[in-house]
Design a protein around this motif. Structure first.
Motif, PDB file in Angstrom:
ATOM      1  N   LEU A   1       0.849  -1.188   0.000  1.00  0.00           N
ATOM      2  CA  LEU A   1       0.000   0.000   0.000  1.00  0.00           C
ATOM      3  C   LEU A   1       0.881   1.234   0.000  1.00  0.00           C
ATOM      4  N   GLY A   2       0.672   2.119  -0.966  1.00  0.00           N
ATOM      5  CA  GLY A   2       1.378   3.389  -0.979  1.00  0.00           C
ATOM      6  C   GLY A   2       0.630   4.425  -0.160  1.00  0.00           C
ATOM      7  N   VAL A   3       1.361   5.155   0.677  1.00  0.00           N
ATOM      8  CA  VAL A   3       0.752   6.171   1.538  1.00  0.00           C
ATOM      9  C   VAL A   3       1.621   7.423   1.493  1.00  0.00           C
ATOM     10  N   GLY A   4       0.994   8.588   1.479  1.00  0.00           N
ATOM     11  CA  GLY A   4       1.742   9.834   1.432  1.00  0.00           C
ATOM     12  C   GLY A   4       2.293  10.095   0.041  1.00  0.00           C
ATOM     13  N   LEU A   5       3.474  10.687  -0.024  1.00  0.00           N
ATOM     14  CA  LEU A   5       4.054  11.089  -1.310  1.00  0.00           C
ATOM     15  C   LEU A   5       4.321   9.905  -2.227  1.00  0.00           C
ATOM     16  N   SER A   6       4.523   8.722  -1.663  1.00  0.00           N
ATOM     17  CA  SER A   6       4.786   7.560  -2.514  1.00  0.00           C
ATOM     18  C   SER A   6       3.565   7.184  -3.346  1.00  0.00           C
ATOM     19  N   ALA A   7       2.376   7.546  -2.870  1.00  0.00           N
ATOM     20  CA  ALA A   7       1.147   7.229  -3.597  1.00  0.00           C
ATOM     21  C   ALA A   7       0.715   8.356  -4.512  1.00  0.00           C
ATOM     22  N   GLY A   8       1.116   9.584  -4.196  1.00  0.00           N
ATOM     23  CA  GLY A   8       0.721  10.706  -5.030  1.00  0.00           C
ATOM     24  C   GLY A   8       0.859  12.015  -4.295  1.00  0.00           C
ATOM     25  N   PHE A   9       0.779  13.093  -5.048  1.00  0.00           N
ATOM     26  CA  PHE A   9       0.907  14.417  -4.455  1.00  0.00           C
ATOM     27  C   PHE A   9       0.209  15.424  -5.351  1.00  0.00           C
ATOM     28  N   ILE A  10      -0.536  16.325  -4.700  1.00  0.00           N
ATOM     29  CA  ILE A  10      -1.185  17.425  -5.401  1.00  0.00           C
ATOM     30  C   ILE A  10      -0.690  18.701  -4.757  1.00  0.00           C
ATOM     31  N   GLU A  11      -0.395  19.705  -5.562  1.00  0.00           N
ATOM     32  CA  GLU A  11       0.187  20.917  -4.988  1.00  0.00           C
ATOM     33  C   GLU A  11      -0.611  21.362  -3.757  1.00  0.00           C
ATOM     34  N   PRO A  12       0.070  21.905  -2.727  1.00  0.00           N
ATOM     35  CA  PRO A  12      -0.541  22.045  -1.399  1.00  0.00           C
ATOM     36  C   PRO A  12      -1.416  23.281  -1.216  1.00  0.00           C
ATOM     37  N   LEU A  13      -2.120  23.700  -2.248  1.00  0.00           N
ATOM     38  CA  LEU A  13      -2.927  24.913  -2.176  1.00  0.00           C
ATOM     39  C   LEU A  13      -3.997  24.818  -1.091  1.00  0.00           C
ATOM     40  N   GLU A  14      -4.606  23.655  -0.944  1.00  0.00           N
ATOM     41  CA  GLU A  14      -5.646  23.466   0.071  1.00  0.00           C
ATOM     42  C   GLU A  14      -5.204  22.484   1.155  1.00  0.00           C
ATOM     43  N   SER A  15      -3.884  22.344   1.337  1.00  0.00           N
ATOM     44  CA  SER A  15      -3.320  21.600   2.478  1.00  0.00           C
ATOM     45  C   SER A  15      -3.812  20.156   2.522  1.00  0.00           C
ATOM     46  N   THR A  16      -3.641  19.440   1.420  1.00  0.00           N
ATOM     47  CA  THR A  16      -4.222  18.105   1.314  1.00  0.00           C
ATOM     48  C   THR A  16      -3.244  16.963   1.593  1.00  0.00           C
ATOM     49  N   SER A  17      -1.961  17.241   1.794  1.00  0.00           N
ATOM     50  CA  SER A  17      -0.979  16.161   1.896  1.00  0.00           C
ATOM     51  C   SER A  17      -1.227  15.257   3.101  1.00  0.00           C
ATOM     52  N   ILE A  18      -1.316  15.842   4.299  1.00  0.00           N
ATOM     53  CA  ILE A  18      -1.566  15.032   5.489  1.00  0.00           C
ATOM     54  C   ILE A  18      -2.959  14.416   5.435  1.00  0.00           C
ATOM     55  N   HIS A  19      -3.903  15.132   4.864  1.00  0.00           N
ATOM     56  CA  HIS A  19      -5.253  14.571   4.700  1.00  0.00           C
ATOM     57  C   HIS A  19      -5.211  13.272   3.894  1.00  0.00           C
ATOM     58  N   LEU A  20      -4.475  13.268   2.784  1.00  0.00           N
ATOM     59  CA  LEU A  20      -4.419  12.075   1.943  1.00  0.00           C
ATOM     60  C   LEU A  20      -3.776  10.904   2.678  1.00  0.00           C
ATOM     61  N   THR A  21      -2.792  11.183   3.524  1.00  0.00           N
ATOM     62  CA  THR A  21      -2.171  10.123   4.323  1.00  0.00           C
ATOM     63  C   THR A  21      -3.174   9.517   5.283  1.00  0.00           C
ATOM     64  N   GLN A  22      -3.891  10.361   6.008  1.00  0.00           N
ATOM     65  CA  GLN A  22      -4.869   9.869   6.983  1.00  0.00           C
ATOM     66  C   GLN A  22      -5.961   9.045   6.315  1.00  0.00           C
ATOM     67  N   VAL A  23      -6.502   9.583   5.241  1.00  0.00           N
ATOM     68  CA  VAL A  23      -7.612   8.903   4.578  1.00  0.00           C
ATOM     69  C   VAL A  23      -7.149   7.580   3.976  1.00  0.00           C
ATOM     70  N   ALA A  24      -5.927   7.537   3.456  1.00  0.00           N
ATOM     71  CA  ALA A  24      -5.420   6.284   2.881  1.00  0.00           C
ATOM     72  C   ALA A  24      -5.424   5.172   3.932  1.00  0.00           C
ATOM     73  N   ILE A  25      -4.912   5.455   5.114  1.00  0.00           N
ATOM     74  CA  ILE A  25      -4.854   4.413   6.146  1.00  0.00           C
ATOM     75  C   ILE A  25      -6.242   4.085   6.678  1.00  0.00           C
ATOM     76  N   ARG A  26      -7.074   5.095   6.884  1.00  0.00           N
ATOM     77  CA  ARG A  26      -8.412   4.820   7.412  1.00  0.00           C
ATOM     78  C   ARG A  26      -9.243   4.011   6.423  1.00  0.00           C
ATOM     79  N   ARG A  27      -9.119   4.319   5.137  1.00  0.00           N
ATOM     80  CA  ARG A  27      -9.866   3.536   4.146  1.00  0.00           C
ATOM     81  C   ARG A  27      -9.279   2.137   3.991  1.00  0.00           C
ATOM     82  N   PHE A  28      -7.971   2.019   4.132  1.00  0.00           N
ATOM     83  CA  PHE A  28      -7.375   0.688   4.105  1.00  0.00           C
ATOM     84  C   PHE A  28      -7.906  -0.156   5.261  1.00  0.00           C
ATOM     85  N   LEU A  29      -7.991   0.418   6.444  1.00  0.00           N
ATOM     86  CA  LEU A  29      -8.523  -0.327   7.584  1.00  0.00           C
ATOM     87  C   LEU A  29      -9.983  -0.699   7.372  1.00  0.00           C
ATOM     88  N   ASP A  30     -10.718   0.117   6.652  1.00  0.00           N
ATOM     89  CA  ASP A  30     -12.098  -0.233   6.319  1.00  0.00           C
ATOM     90  C   ASP A  30     -12.152  -1.418   5.365  1.00  0.00           C
TER      91      ASP A  30
END
Length: 555
Positions: free
Chosen positions: A370-399
């Motif tokens: 499972l790729g998480v964080g920058l290893s899975a992808g990155f969108i320019e941080p205009l709306e501060s989404t980097s940490i959000h994508l990390t959290q959601v990746a793990i939470r959805r994986f656990l689901d």
């Protein structure tokens, strides 16, 4: 219990005992997760895994190990977050005040956009994107009511209250540099919705202490190779010091290198460069202007000639940078422009240059990786989404928590949701560019070329020339940006100023007056309770904290 025979006396098959089936499933469960990479992504992933799987379980704990290179530096810069960070920390039972002190953190209740558009007189336009949304009136958003009134006021030459200020008390708090919560409130209780600014490197160190309290296995080593079995699953990692290291499931948090997901598993990268031009960033740390200067409870995004500059105010300093397009500025040109933007404070700044791979892996979950964080992808941080994508990746994986065989149906569903999430965030960011009316540089003209606008963005914008955004228009599962985010941006940029929506014939001026009166009362009540942001942080730093996990991890 007597074991059942596989065959009945008459030759028919006897159903397998439910107890045997349960035992088989339990023996197939993943007992150890291996995280490759530390930093905020790796330690946040470990925190969510440990906090979810091991804190309230009756059976054996799931082992979580984290392998962090002692030779590769962490990118970490000042980081702004979204509401999902607030939710994650609350779920993990993080001590909020202790976190604020140890991560150089401040509160964030909005993003302020500066100069992304120009007013009719040529002056730069400014607006807020707050985290909260107003109540509806008789099943309609009050945006319709405000829009009709504002259009009439503009035509009559009367002043118009900015849209976000009319809809929410948050902009008034932001202008007054007030905190979105008071000291007397309990953990994660706010006067308005909020999240945080933080030092990403310190966040990783802090969560390392949290994970140590929950039993993480830490390995300081470099991953030099990946071994795969006949199914293509990862069977072992080759570590520089320890040698062969067997694994069950690998979570790749190795950053832009994507050491496991993209390099070892060969997963394709889907670039977003056709829609988003910015591909490099400058990052710098600056002191506050004075020891007692105000600390903004919002992130600022200021448009420049070939991109935009962020400002993330932390307790001890400011994090700032310039996200720009290398097709429109060389590094030296960008540094000169960035220093000019910073003024006297930036004269001696030596910003780091950070190449950015904007896009996502075709699939974030491949077999037992499972790729998480920058290893899975990155969108320019205009709306501060980097940490959000990390959290959601793990939470959805656990689901979609798999057994050792990593059932394809689970991975396929996870990957569909992840693709949808990345593309939806991309589309929201693109909207900021393609609606801009700046015409002062080739970058801004190129950024809104029709060919660069994704089909869904074009469809949504065409729709919103006829009606305002509603929840039905955001065809994404659990979107980060609900309809009110789009409304704030459309109105903030003046993109619908010239439109008379059919629904406006159904609204009442009396209802708008009642709504504005209620908002004024709520705003006054909140302003009376909201402390100065710096003063609140100073009091938090003076308060002793002793969280349950504090003794286990060195800070």
């Amino acid at each position: 219990m007597e074991r059942l025979s596989r065959r009945a006396a008459g030759g028919g098959t006897v159903p397998r005992s439910p107890e045997i089936s349960v035992r088989t499933h339990m023996s197939n469960r993943i007992t150890r997760f291996t995280i490759v990479g530390g930093g905020s992504a790796g330690w946040l992933a470990a925190s969510i895994l440990l906090g979810t799987l091991n804190r309230r379980n009756d059976g054996a704990d799931t082992q979580v190990e984290l392998i962090e290179s002692p030779t590769i530096p962490i990118i970490g810069v000042g980081e702004a977050t979204t509401l999902s960070t607030f939710v994650t920390f609350a779920q993990l039972n993080i001590d909020e005040l202790d976190f604020l002190k140890h991560c150089d953190a401040t509160f964030k209740a909005a993003v302020r956009f500066s100069g992304w558009d120009v007013n009719p007189d040529g002056s730069p336009r400014h607006y807020y994107h707050p985290f909260d949304a107003p109540p509806y009136m008789f099943n309609l958003p009050p945006a319709y009511h405000w829009h009709r009134r504002a259009r009439a006021d503009r035509e009559a030459g009367r002043p118009v209250t900015p849209f976000a200020h009319a809809m929410s008390p948050t902009p008034a708090l932001m202008n007054a540099m007030r905190a979105p919560r008071g000291f007397e409130q309990g953990p994660f209780e706010g006067l308005v919705n909020y999240s945080y600014h933080m030092d990403a490197t310190k966040l990783g160190d802090y969560l390392r202490g949290y994970c140590t309290a929950l039993g993480v296995d830490y390995i300081a080593d470099d991953v030099d190779g990946v071994q795969r079995d006949e199914r293509g699953f990862i069977s072992a990692l080759q570590l520089r010091r320890r040698g062969e290291h067997a694994v069950e499931f690998v979570i790749d948090c190795s950053g832009f290198r994507s050491l496991v997901l993209r390099q070892a598993m060969g997963e394709d990268f889907i670039p977003y460069s056709d829609s988003l031009l910015c591909d490099r960033a400058l990052a710098a740390q600056l002191p506050h202007a004075a020891p007692d200067s105000p600390i903004a409870p919002f992130t600022t995004a200021t448009a420049l000639g070939a991109g935009w500059s962020w400002e993330v105010p932390l307790w001890s300093r400011r994090g700032t940078g310039y996200v720009f397009s290398s097709a429109h500025r060389s590094d030296d040109e960008a540094i000169a422009e960035f220093r000019a933007h910073l003024g006297e404070a930036g004269r001696e700044a030596e910003p780091r240059v950070i190449p950015m791979a904007i896009g996502r892996a075709r699939r974030g979950w491949v077999k037992n990786c499972l790729g998480v964080g920058l290893s899975a992808g990155f969108i320019e941080p205009l709306e501060s989404t980097s940490i959000h994508l990390t959290q959601v990746a793990i939470r959805r994986f656990l689901d979609h928590l798999p057994e050792r065989d990593c059932a394809p149906v689970l991975a396929a569903r996870y990957n569909r949701l992840t693709t949808e999430m990345y593309d939806d965030i991309r589309d929201f960011i693109v909207m900021h560019y393609c609606l801009s009316n700046r015409d002062d540089s080739p970058f801004w003209r190129d950024a809104r070329q029709e060919a660069r606008i994704p089909d869904r963005v074009r469809e949504r914008l065409a729709l919103w020339r006829r009606k305002l955004p509603s929840a039905l228009d955001i065809d994404t599962n659990n979107p980060l940006f609900p309809e009110w985010s789009y409304i704030y941006v459309l109105f903030g940029k003046g993109a619908v100023d010239d439109i008379a929506f059919p629904m406006e014939a159904a609204v009442s001026d009396d209802d708008l007056d009642a709504f504005l009166a209620e908002q004024a009362t709520a705003r006054a009540r909140i302003m009376a309770r909201a402390p100065d942001h710096r003063a609140l942080l100073a009091r938090i730093h003076a308060e002793a904290t002793d969280p349950w996990y504090g003794a286990a991890g060195a800070r």
